[in-house]
Design a protein around this motif. Structure first.
Motif, mmCIF file in Angstrom:
data_model
loop_
_atom_site.group_PDB
_atom_site.id
_atom_site.type_symbol
_atom_site.label_atom_id
_atom_site.label_comp_id
_atom_site.label_asym_id
_atom_site.label_seq_id
_atom_site.Cartn_x
_atom_site.Cartn_y
_atom_site.Cartn_z
ATOM 1 N N TRP A 14 0.830 -1.225 0.000
ATOM 2 C CA TRP A 14 0.000 0.000 0.000
ATOM 3 C C TRP A 14 0.853 1.258 0.000
ATOM 4 C CZ3 TRP A 14 -3.139 -2.719 4.306
ATOM 5 C CH2 TRP A 14 -4.077 -3.594 3.713
ATOM 6 N N THR A 15 2.024 1.185 0.631
ATOM 7 C CA THR A 15 2.906 2.354 0.611
ATOM 8 C C THR A 15 3.291 2.669 -0.820
ATOM 9 O OG1 THR A 15 3.771 1.766 2.794
ATOM 10 C CG2 THR A 15 5.080 3.309 1.498
ATOM 11 N N LYS A 16 3.557 1.617 -1.618
ATOM 12 C CA LYS A 16 3.894 1.825 -3.047
ATOM 13 C C LYS A 16 2.704 2.384 -3.817
ATOM 14 C CE LYS A 16 7.585 -1.447 -4.122
ATOM 15 N NZ LYS A 16 7.293 -2.838 -3.644
ATOM 16 N N ALA A 17 1.508 1.904 -3.463
ATOM 17 C CA ALA A 17 0.316 2.288 -4.219
ATOM 18 C C ALA A 17 -0.233 3.649 -3.798
ATOM 19 C CB ALA A 17 -0.779 1.223 -4.026
ATOM 20 N N TRP A 18 0.222 4.161 -2.657
ATOM 21 C CA TRP A 18 -0.350 5.399 -2.101
ATOM 22 C C TRP A 18 -0.026 6.599 -2.989
ATOM 23 C CZ3 TRP A 18 -3.845 6.191 1.528
ATOM 24 C CH2 TRP A 18 -3.993 7.477 2.038
ATOM 25 N N PRO A 19 -1.029 7.384 -3.342
ATOM 26 C CA PRO A 19 -0.776 8.559 -4.183
ATOM 27 C C PRO A 19 -0.122 9.693 -3.393
ATOM 28 C CG PRO A 19 -3.111 8.405 -3.616
ATOM 29 C CD PRO A 19 -2.417 7.257 -2.940
ATOM 30 N N ALA A 20 1.188 9.747 -3.390
ATOM 31 C CA ALA A 20 1.890 10.724 -2.546
ATOM 32 C C ALA A 20 1.968 12.096 -3.213
ATOM 33 C CB ALA A 20 3.290 10.236 -2.227
#
Ligand code: GLU
Length: 293
Positions: free
Chosen positions: A287-293
């Motif tokens: 989810w950290t990778k997928a999170w729209p930062a």
């Protein structure tokens, strides 16, 4: 760059975490990690009559079970009264806070006398009875302390990273709000602003039910010369009847016999992909990778 990110999750220990609070916790953690930042937990235990003994420990254990652990020692607001007092003193010295003698009844009576018709469920806009320029306490004992909203500069605009452009005129929609309550307790608005600044918080990620407080907090930050963090308000988890989940309306404590499932439900609310069953560590990494930062 990203290294300057400091975020936080700030639960009130009025009971264990429920599904809604896990969404806010997870969102703030993911936003911090996706930005390579620091994530803190702060116990907002200023409203002592509503705090449940032991709930703070329960919340910290629940978070830990979900892989969410504060990067720095947890701060308890109940130990920070001296800092809130300093902030209030500064506001008073600057003419931005004043003592108020009004009871709830007095406020209702003043509003009625002004012909203000109040919609049900809308809290009263303080009519300004005890404002210094209107005679102050007039010999009555002080009960609460209020922030003096400056009507000509009370419209606050900000861009919420989730909700988009927001605006609130604090003078007409809220009025001079309370900083220290009649029962001597510190109000959430003052405590949260002082602590977000003291902890160097750059990004506030929290539930959408709190979005309405943002304008007040920005006005307080400006009056105290403090920076305004970025804000992102995450979707709420609604109950079976569309009501907001909260400890007050008896939301179930989170069932953490199966942390991956609890996390997957929270991730779904946040619109994150739900990969197959996996360990807490792997889920959080995905989810950290997928999170729209
Ligand atoms: N303590 C507040 C709550 O649990 C959250 C405050 C905040 O995140 O600003 O609702």
């Amino acid at each position: 760059m990203a290294a300057m990110y400091r975020g936080r999750f700030a639960p009130s220990p009025t009971g264990p975490l429920h599904a809604g609070s896990l969404v806010a916790a997870l969102a703030s953690w993911l936003d911090a990690r996706a930005h390579g930042g620091v994530w803190l937990v702060r116990m907002e235990d200023v409203d002592t009559p509503r705090c449940v003994p032991g709930a703070d420990g329960t919340i910290l254990r629940q978070l830990e079970t979900c892989g969410l652990v504060s990067d720095e020692p947890v701060l308890w607001q109940s130990q920070r009264g001296a800092h809130y007092q300093q902030a209030l003193d500064r506001l008073v010295a600057a003419g931005r806070a004043y003592p108020c003698a009004c009871s709830r009844k007095d406020i209702e009576a003043a509003l009625q006398a002004q012909g203000v018709v109040r919609e049900r469920h809308h809290s009263a806009v303080y009519p300004g009875t005890c404002r210094p320029e209107r005679g102050g306490l007039r010999g009555k004992p002080a009960r609460a302390w209020r922030f003096a909203v400056q009507p000509l500069r009370s419209e606050v605009r900000w861009t919420d990273h989730q909700l988009g452009p927001q605006a609130q005129d604090v003078a007409t929609e809220v009025g001079d709000f309370v900083l220290k309550r009649a029962d001597g307790l510190w109000a959430y608005q003052l405590a949260v602003v002082v602590d977000d600044a003291a902890q160097g918080i750059t990004h506030v990620v929290r539930g959408e039910d709190l979005a309405d407080n943002t304008a007040r907090q920005i006005l307080l930050q400006q009056a105290l010369g403090l920076p305004t963090p970025a804000y992102r308000h995450t979707p709420l988890v609604l109950g079976d009847h569309g009501e907001k989940l909260s400890k007050q309306n008896g939301a179930q404590a989170l069932d953490l016999s199966d942390p991956p499932t609890a996390l997957m439900q929270a991730a779904q609310v946040l619109g994150l992909p739900t990969p197959g069953r996996d360990t807490v560590t792997n889920l959080l990494a995905a989810w950290t990778k997928a999170w729209p930062a």
